[in-house]
Motif scaffolding. Structure first.
Motif, mmCIF file in Angstrom:
data_model
loop_
_atom_site.group_PDB
_atom_site.id
_atom_site.type_symbol
_atom_site.label_atom_id
_atom_site.label_comp_id
_atom_site.label_asym_id
_atom_site.label_seq_id
_atom_site.Cartn_x
_atom_site.Cartn_y
_atom_site.Cartn_z
ATOM 1 N N ARG A 186 0.807 -1.224 0.000
ATOM 2 C CA ARG A 186 0.000 0.000 0.000
ATOM 3 C C ARG A 186 0.838 1.270 0.000
ATOM 4 O O ARG A 186 0.397 2.315 -0.470
ATOM 5 N N THR A 199 3.891 3.028 -4.942
ATOM 6 C CA THR A 199 3.116 3.351 -6.134
ATOM 7 C C THR A 199 2.926 2.097 -6.976
ATOM 8 O O THR A 199 3.580 1.068 -6.751
ATOM 9 N N LEU A 209 -1.542 4.690 -14.832
ATOM 10 C CA LEU A 209 -1.699 4.715 -13.370
ATOM 11 C C LEU A 209 -0.371 4.495 -12.638
ATOM 12 O O LEU A 209 -0.359 4.246 -11.430
ATOM 13 N N ASP A 227 1.954 6.261 -11.345
ATOM 14 C CA ASP A 227 2.287 7.072 -10.177
ATOM 15 C C ASP A 227 1.221 7.036 -9.092
ATOM 16 O O ASP A 227 1.348 7.725 -8.076
ATOM 17 N N HIS A 228 0.185 6.251 -9.288
ATOM 18 C CA HIS A 228 -0.887 6.166 -8.296
ATOM 19 C C HIS A 228 -0.560 5.097 -7.245
ATOM 20 O O HIS A 228 0.307 4.253 -7.456
ATOM 21 N N TYR A 229 -1.315 5.146 -6.142
ATOM 22 C CA TYR A 229 -1.158 4.170 -5.071
ATOM 23 C C TYR A 229 -2.334 3.180 -5.114
ATOM 24 O O TYR A 229 -3.416 3.519 -5.626
ATOM 25 N N ALA A 248 -4.569 2.266 -3.093
ATOM 26 C CA ALA A 248 -5.841 2.733 -2.534
ATOM 27 C C ALA A 248 -6.639 3.576 -3.524
ATOM 28 O O ALA A 248 -7.853 3.754 -3.368
ATOM 29 N N GLU A 249 -5.977 4.099 -4.546
ATOM 30 C CA GLU A 249 -6.642 4.938 -5.543
ATOM 31 C C GLU A 249 -7.186 4.127 -6.721
ATOM 32 O O GLU A 249 -7.784 4.696 -7.624
ATOM 33 N N LEU A 250 -6.998 2.810 -6.699
ATOM 34 C CA LEU A 250 -7.395 1.951 -7.816
ATOM 35 C C LEU A 250 -8.665 1.171 -7.493
ATOM 36 O O LEU A 250 -8.979 0.917 -6.333
ATOM 37 N N SER A 251 -9.372 0.778 -8.540
ATOM 38 C CA SER A 251 -10.515 -0.118 -8.365
ATOM 39 C C SER A 251 -10.002 -1.542 -8.134
ATOM 40 O O SER A 251 -8.816 -1.842 -8.363
ATOM 41 N N GLN A 285 -8.532 -3.030 -11.289
ATOM 42 C CA GLN A 285 -7.223 -2.452 -11.609
ATOM 43 C C GLN A 285 -6.141 -3.020 -10.701
ATOM 44 O O GLN A 285 -5.043 -3.342 -11.153
ATOM 45 N N ARG A 286 -6.434 -3.166 -9.410
ATOM 46 C CA ARG A 286 -5.458 -3.737 -8.482
ATOM 47 C C ARG A 286 -5.074 -5.159 -8.888
ATOM 48 O O ARG A 286 -3.910 -5.543 -8.809
#
Length: 358
Positions: free
Chosen positions: A87, A90, A129, A131-133, A135-138, A141-142
């Motif tokens: 978590r 990125t 995605l 640079d995203h973490y 927790a910001e993904l569906s 997507q995870r």
């Protein structure tokens, strides 16, 4: 990489998770291990990965017994149901993790790691995605990121343990189609654990159906569905209606009503002996007729009709306090003109008969 599981057994206390299981997984094939909870499919997957060790038997990868080979050396990629992403990292760093923790001798230069990670993120269609973490993904997507991370170390075998089990039905359907396309592109030997028969039928080249630590049946998805070799396989692979009776030569005689039908020899697995028998019929193989219409059939009554888009699922009260299902087209149901409580006659178009002692 080819995989052979040879006479593998595993117990947890008094519980036999696997009982003398032998299987072969050819190079490049996508195989589904299918069965109910507790049937041994995840235990088998973990033994192939080296996360569990068998009490007896062995696992052979490309001709080599891997009993003393660790998980990392087996060149296996593993994807769990609940993503297991870091978590605090990125998306990019999650995928790069397996490449960065390699020994100095095996580790790629940073520039090559960056290129490889972006290639993998493009492969799973999520480069945007990076640079995203997590927790910001569906959820979907995870799970694709988890798959990219597993692929980063270039595994020879990909092991998927209920990878879509935590997702909603629409996302699951999208991801299993995507997984099939990805496998067709990469051709990595893949073992896919699921308890969802529709998922197995849609995704796999071959299905291994397990029950109580043993293999019940192996085959191509359509073959297993069309020619189940046991009552367990028939019932597990979809909705079914059950009818008890007698088998005399090739005639099935139902206990309920004046229903007698000659069963084709292909629908008599292992040619059960004459005597008590159980017949099964799929909802879509059941014809419904008005009760006053002459001819053989089983007396049933409408409990309720459930519209499902272009089809209607009809719940029926059947002999012996059983509840049956029939699947009709909307137009077919409308033409029948039956309401809740209406008496009908159910006529199986195809039966599969098993010995009651099996």
């Amino acid at each position: 990489m080819s995989i052979q599981v040879q006479q593998v057994s595993k117990r947890f206390g008094d519980f036999a998770a696997l009982d003398d299981v032998s299987l072969e997984f050819p190079t490049g094939e996508l195989v589904a291990l299918l069965g109910p909870s507790g049937c041994g499919k995840t235990t088998l997957l973990r033994i192939v990965a080296g996360l569990e060790f068998a009490d007896a038997g062995r696992v052979v990868l490309n001709g080599e017994d891997v009993a003393s080979v660790g998980t990392r050396e087996r060149q296996v990629g593993f994807v769990f149901q609940h993503y297991a992403l870091f978590r605090h990292m990125t998306v990019f760093e999650n995928v790069a993790f397996g490449l960065r923790v390699k020994s100095r001798r095996e580790r790629l230069p940073d520039a090559q790691i960056r290129n490889k990670v972006h290639e993998l993120l493009s492969l799973v269609q999520l480069d945007w995605l990076a640079d995203h973490y997590p927790a910001e993904l569906s959820g979907g997507q995870r799970q694709r990121i988890a798959l990219a991370r597993a692929l980063a170390v270039e595994p020879k075998v990909l092991l998927l343990d209920e990878p879509f089990g935590a997702l909603d039905a629409k996302v699951r359907k999208e991801l299993r189609s995507w997984l099939r396309r990805l496998h067709d592109e990469l051709h990595i030997t893949t073992i896919f654990v699921t308890h969802d028969q529709e998922e197995a039928l849609e995704v796999a080249d071959r299905i291994v159906l397990m029950n109580r630590g043993k293999v019940e049946q192996i085959g191509a998805p359509q073959d297993v569905y069309d020619t189940p070799q046991s009552a367990f396989v028939y019932e597990f692979l979809g909705a079914s209606n059950r009818l008890s009776g007698e088998l005399r030569t090739h005639d099935f005689i139902a206990d309920a009503g004046a229903f007698r039908v000659t069963v084709h020899k292909d629908d008599l697995p292992a040619v059960p002996q004459d005597g008590r028998a159980i017949a099964y019929v799929r909802p879509h193989d059941l014809t419904l007729l008005p009760a006053h219409d002459g001819g053989p059939g089983i007396d049933v009554a409408v409990r309720r009709a459930i519209p499902l888009g272009g089809t209607v699922r009809v719940e029926l009260s059947a002999p012996g306090n059983a509840v049956w299902e029939a699947e009709l087209t909307r137009s077919g149901w409308q033409a029948l003109g039956a309401d809740a409580g209406a008496a009908l006659r159910a006529v199986p178009r195809q039966l599969r008969v098993f010995s009651a002692q099996a």
